[in-house]
Design a protein around this motif. Structure first.
Motif, PDB file in Angstrom:
ATOM      1  N   SER A 183     -12.625  -6.225  -2.366  1.00 53.03           N
ATOM      2  CA  SER A 183     -12.904  -5.261  -3.116  1.00 53.03           C
ATOM      3  C   SER A 183     -11.308  -5.487  -4.015  1.00 53.03           C
ATOM      4  O   SER A 183     -10.012  -5.474  -3.729  1.00 53.03           O
ATOM      5  CB  SER A 183     -12.560  -4.360  -2.350  1.00 53.03           C
ATOM      6  OG  SER A 183     -12.599  -3.193  -3.645  1.00 53.03           O
ATOM      7  N   GLU A 235       0.651  -1.390  -0.031  1.00 47.09           N
ATOM      8  CA  GLU A 235       0.018  -0.096   0.344  1.00 47.09           C
ATOM      9  C   GLU A 235       0.932   1.306   0.123  1.00 47.09           C
ATOM     10  O   GLU A 235       0.556   2.449   0.006  1.00 47.09           O
ATOM     11  CB  GLU A 235      -0.666  -0.071   1.022  1.00 47.09           C
ATOM     12  CG  GLU A 235      -1.742  -0.700   1.273  1.00 47.09           C
ATOM     13  CD  GLU A 235      -3.334  -1.259   2.548  1.00 47.09           C
ATOM     14  OE1 GLU A 235      -3.201   0.620   2.675  1.00 47.09           O
ATOM     15  OE2 GLU A 235      -3.515  -1.837   2.863  1.00 47.09           O
ATOM     16  N   CYS A 251      -4.000   3.505  -8.906  1.00 50.34           N
ATOM     17  CA  CYS A 251      -4.814   2.473  -8.446  1.00 50.34           C
ATOM     18  C   CYS A 251      -5.714   3.657  -7.320  1.00 50.34           C
ATOM     19  O   CYS A 251      -4.740   4.249  -6.865  1.00 50.34           O
ATOM     20  CB  CYS A 251      -4.279   1.334  -7.304  1.00 50.34           C
ATOM     21  SG  CYS A 251      -3.606   0.205  -8.775  1.00 50.34           S
ATOM     22  N   MET A 252      -7.001   3.645  -6.802  1.00 52.19           N
ATOM     23  CA  MET A 252      -7.810   4.656  -5.998  1.00 52.19           C
ATOM     24  C   MET A 252      -7.159   3.511  -4.607  1.00 52.19           C
ATOM     25  O   MET A 252      -7.471   4.350  -3.956  1.00 52.19           O
ATOM     26  CB  MET A 252      -9.249   4.671  -6.721  1.00 52.19           C
ATOM     27  CG  MET A 252      -8.884   5.767  -7.483  1.00 52.19           C
ATOM     28  SD  MET A 252     -10.688   5.947  -9.105  1.00 52.19           S
ATOM     29  CE  MET A 252     -11.289   6.341  -7.357  1.00 52.19           C
ATOM     30  N   THR A 253      -7.273   2.503  -4.628  1.00 51.13           N
ATOM     31  CA  THR A 253      -7.801   2.010  -3.604  1.00 51.13           C
ATOM     32  C   THR A 253      -6.341   1.185  -2.550  1.00 51.13           C
ATOM     33  O   THR A 253      -6.829   1.296  -1.170  1.00 51.13           O
ATOM     34  CB  THR A 253      -8.973   0.857  -3.347  1.00 51.13           C
ATOM     35  OG1 THR A 253      -8.844  -0.052  -4.090  1.00 51.13           O
ATOM     36  CG2 THR A 253     -10.521   1.592  -4.110  1.00 51.13           C
ATOM     37  N   ALA A 254      -5.872   0.789  -3.268  1.00 51.18           N
ATOM     38  CA  ALA A 254      -4.449  -0.233  -3.102  1.00 51.18           C
ATOM     39  C   ALA A 254      -3.879   0.094  -4.201  1.00 51.18           C
ATOM     40  O   ALA A 254      -3.822   0.532  -4.997  1.00 51.18           O
ATOM     41  CB  ALA A 254      -5.096  -1.468  -2.954  1.00 51.18           C
ATOM     42  N   PHE A 274     -14.317  -2.295 -10.821  1.00 53.10           N
ATOM     43  CA  PHE A 274     -14.444  -2.640  -9.316  1.00 53.10           C
ATOM     44  C   PHE A 274     -15.137  -3.470  -9.647  1.00 53.10           C
ATOM     45  O   PHE A 274     -16.134  -3.961  -8.856  1.00 53.10           O
ATOM     46  CB  PHE A 274     -15.224  -1.691  -7.914  1.00 53.10           C
ATOM     47  CG  PHE A 274     -14.132  -0.124  -7.737  1.00 53.10           C
ATOM     48  CD1 PHE A 274     -12.845  -0.146  -7.237  1.00 53.10           C
ATOM     49  CD2 PHE A 274     -14.361   0.884  -8.839  1.00 53.10           C
ATOM     50  CE1 PHE A 274     -12.436   1.141  -6.821  1.00 53.10           C
ATOM     51  CE2 PHE A 274     -13.410   1.873  -8.631  1.00 53.10           C
ATOM     52  CZ  PHE A 274     -12.540   1.578  -7.236  1.00 53.10           C
ATOM     53  N   CYS A 308      -5.571  -4.224  -6.445  1.00 52.80           N
ATOM     54  CA  CYS A 308      -5.618  -3.429  -7.365  1.00 52.80           C
ATOM     55  C   CYS A 308      -4.448  -3.971  -8.503  1.00 52.80           C
ATOM     56  O   CYS A 308      -3.511  -4.752  -8.343  1.00 52.80           O
ATOM     57  CB  CYS A 308      -5.326  -1.884  -6.640  1.00 52.80           C
ATOM     58  SG  CYS A 308      -5.457  -1.508  -9.258  1.00 52.80           S
ATOM     59  N   ARG A 364      -7.819  -5.235  -0.065  1.00 47.56           N
ATOM     60  CA  ARG A 364      -8.221  -4.486  -0.792  1.00 47.56           C
ATOM     61  C   ARG A 364      -7.253  -4.952  -2.189  1.00 47.56           C
ATOM     62  O   ARG A 364      -5.605  -4.257  -1.024  1.00 47.56           O
ATOM     63  CB  ARG A 364      -8.186  -3.156  -0.781  1.00 47.56           C
ATOM     64  CG  ARG A 364      -9.709  -2.320  -0.766  1.00 47.56           C
ATOM     65  CD  ARG A 364      -9.549  -0.703  -0.194  1.00 47.56           C
ATOM     66  NE  ARG A 364      -8.227  -0.950   1.207  1.00 47.56           N
ATOM     67  CZ  ARG A 364      -7.599   0.009   1.861  1.00 47.56           C
ATOM     68  NH1 ARG A 364      -8.628   1.138   1.373  1.00 47.56           N
ATOM     69  NH2 ARG A 364      -6.816  -0.379   2.428  1.00 47.56           N
ATOM     70  N   GLU A 413      -9.971  -3.777  -8.006  1.00 53.02           N
ATOM     71  CA  GLU A 413     -10.091  -2.728  -8.872  1.00 53.02           C
ATOM     72  C   GLU A 413      -9.163  -3.691 -10.147  1.00 53.02           C
ATOM     73  O   GLU A 413      -8.229  -3.737  -9.832  1.00 53.02           O
ATOM     74  CB  GLU A 413      -9.686  -0.962  -8.448  1.00 53.02           C
ATOM     75  CG  GLU A 413      -9.808   0.103  -8.960  1.00 53.02           C
ATOM     76  CD  GLU A 413      -8.773   1.147  -8.101  1.00 53.02           C
ATOM     77  OE1 GLU A 413      -8.850   1.982  -8.640  1.00 53.02           O
ATOM     78  OE2 GLU A 413      -8.493   1.141  -6.399  1.00 53.02           O
TER      79      GLU A 413
END
Length: 143
Positions: free
Chosen positions: A131, A26, A32-35, A123, A106, A104, A133
């Motif tokens: 999740s 991370e 990537c927006m989430t991870a 997503f 990605c 999460r 992505e």
């Protein structure tokens, strides 16, 4: 000491080590927006390894690269799935694993299943609620 009595000890040692690999991912989010972009070193905990293998194969396009049955002594199974250096390590425990936060991941691909350039990220949610992505791939990289 019998092998049966060592199982809880090994499980307590391996699980935190695998979490360290997952947390290190991370650091930089990039597209990537989430991870952070996922590599095969990132661990995703799953309840049914066969169901998860099918899901990641059909929805993300990953293939099984390694399958470690040595972890069977720990009532666990480890499967590395990937494609072109992008992937994930699936860890299924014989015992229920309760995670404090949703996982999460990605996957940054240069083409499908990622959305085309200019499209919003896609997503998805895997069978265990992780999740997933898929950001759009840049137009400059498309042939």
């Amino acid at each position: 000491m019998s092998r049966r009595r060592l199982r809880p000890i090994w499980g307590a040692v391996i699980a935190p080590l695998l979490c360290l690999f997952a947390q290190g991912a991370e650091a930089e989010l990039g597209p990537c927006m989430t991870a952070a972009p996922t590599t095969p070193n990132v661990v995703v905990f799953v309840s049914d390894i066969d169901k998860s293998i099918r899901w990641y194969r059909s929805n993300i396009g990953l293939a099984v690269e390694e399958n470690w049955n040595a972890a069977a002594r720990l009532d666990s199974q480890v499967v590395v799935m990937g494609r072109n250096g992008i992937g994930v390590t699936l860890l299924a425990s014989g015992r229920p694993v309760k995670l404090p936060d949703p996982q999460r991941v990605c996957f940054v691909f240069e083409g499908p299943p990622a959305p085309s350039s200019g499209s919003p990220p896609l997503f998805l949610t895997d069978p265990d609620g992780t999740s997933v992505e898929l950001p759009s791939f840049p137009a400059s990289r498309v042939n």
